[in-house]
Design a protein around this motif. Structure first.
Motif, mmCIF file in Angstrom:
data_model
loop_
_atom_site.group_PDB
_atom_site.id
_atom_site.type_symbol
_atom_site.label_atom_id
_atom_site.label_comp_id
_atom_site.label_asym_id
_atom_site.label_seq_id
_atom_site.Cartn_x
_atom_site.Cartn_y
_atom_site.Cartn_z
ATOM 1 N N ILE A 231 0.841 -1.210 0.000
ATOM 2 C CA ILE A 231 0.000 0.000 0.000
ATOM 3 C C ILE A 231 0.865 1.244 0.000
ATOM 4 O O ILE A 231 0.574 2.215 -0.709
ATOM 5 C CB ILE A 231 -0.954 0.006 1.219
ATOM 6 N N LYS A 232 1.931 1.236 0.764
ATOM 7 C CA LYS A 232 2.818 2.400 0.833
ATOM 8 C C LYS A 232 3.404 2.717 -0.542
ATOM 9 O O LYS A 232 3.508 3.877 -0.921
ATOM 10 C CB LYS A 232 3.940 2.134 1.838
ATOM 11 N N LEU A 233 3.797 1.691 -1.292
ATOM 12 C CA LEU A 233 4.436 1.906 -2.585
ATOM 13 C C LEU A 233 3.456 2.151 -3.725
ATOM 14 O O LEU A 233 3.761 2.887 -4.657
ATOM 15 C CB LEU A 233 5.334 0.714 -2.926
ATOM 16 N N SER A 234 2.288 1.527 -3.670
ATOM 17 C CA SER A 234 1.344 1.641 -4.789
ATOM 18 C C SER A 234 0.255 2.681 -4.568
ATOM 19 O O SER A 234 -0.292 3.208 -5.521
ATOM 20 C CB SER A 234 0.700 0.288 -5.080
ATOM 21 N N GLY A 235 -0.094 2.950 -3.326
ATOM 22 C CA GLY A 235 -1.147 3.909 -3.009
ATOM 23 C C GLY A 235 -2.491 3.242 -2.789
ATOM 24 O O GLY A 235 -2.767 2.174 -3.335
ATOM 25 N N LYS A 236 -3.325 3.892 -1.996
ATOM 26 C CA LYS A 236 -4.644 3.338 -1.662
ATOM 27 C C LYS A 236 -5.634 3.395 -2.818
ATOM 28 O O LYS A 236 -6.661 2.739 -2.785
ATOM 29 C CB LYS A 236 -5.236 4.073 -0.457
ATOM 30 N N GLN B 287 -9.174 -1.605 5.053
ATOM 31 C CA GLN B 287 -8.587 -0.333 4.628
ATOM 32 C C GLN B 287 -9.455 0.369 3.572
ATOM 33 O O GLN B 287 -9.092 1.439 3.095
ATOM 34 C CB GLN B 287 -7.182 -0.561 4.058
ATOM 35 N N ASN B 288 -10.589 -0.252 3.202
ATOM 36 C CA ASN B 288 -11.491 0.293 2.184
ATOM 37 C C ASN B 288 -10.776 0.489 0.839
ATOM 38 O O ASN B 288 -10.886 1.518 0.197
ATOM 39 C CB ASN B 288 -12.138 1.593 2.658
ATOM 40 N N ILE B 289 -10.000 -0.520 0.447
ATOM 41 C CA ILE B 289 -9.229 -0.497 -0.790
ATOM 42 C C ILE B 289 -9.855 -1.503 -1.758
ATOM 43 O O ILE B 289 -10.179 -2.630 -1.376
ATOM 44 C CB ILE B 289 -7.754 -0.845 -0.511
ATOM 45 N N ALA B 290 -9.987 -1.085 -3.028
ATOM 46 C CA ALA B 290 -10.616 -1.927 -4.047
ATOM 47 C C ALA B 290 -9.761 -3.147 -4.368
ATOM 48 O O ALA B 290 -8.542 -3.052 -4.469
ATOM 49 C CB ALA B 290 -10.846 -1.111 -5.314
ATOM 50 N N PHE B 291 -10.428 -4.289 -4.534
ATOM 51 C CA PHE B 291 -9.733 -5.511 -4.929
ATOM 52 C C PHE B 291 -10.689 -6.424 -5.680
ATOM 53 O O PHE B 291 -11.908 -6.291 -5.572
ATOM 54 C CB PHE B 291 -9.155 -6.244 -3.703
#
Length: 91
Positions: A44-49, A72-76
């Protein structure tokens, strides 16, 4: 304004995640991290939320990652390898 979606392809195994993505600077990058929360945070740190994470259904090995992304409410997306098709426009 053009909206670009960034995708991150993840190859999941019991101990590691191999990921291929565009980093925040827009450069394509490969990275291998452990299949642990510390590895997830590094991704997440390298690619962004705002990145959409895509992985193959791998029995149980992908479950911790999808629970983390959901929290984290991140799309997958989790795809069945038998139903997916290969495209030259992955990213």
């Amino acid at each position: 304004m053009e909206v670009k979606n960034n995708y991150c392809g993840i190859d999941v195994s019991s101990e590691t995640l191999d990921i291929y993505f565009k980093n925040k600077e827009g450069n394509l990058q490969h990275l291998q991290v452990t299949n642990t929360v510390s590895g997830f945070r590094k991704i997440i740190k390298l690619s962004g939320k705002e990145t959409h994470f895509v992985m193959e259904a791998t029995g149980v090995y992908h479950l911790h990652l999808i629970f983390f992304l959901k929290e984290q409410n991140i799309a997958f997306s989790v795809v069945n390898a038998l139903q997916s098709s290969v495209t030259s426009r992955c990213i």
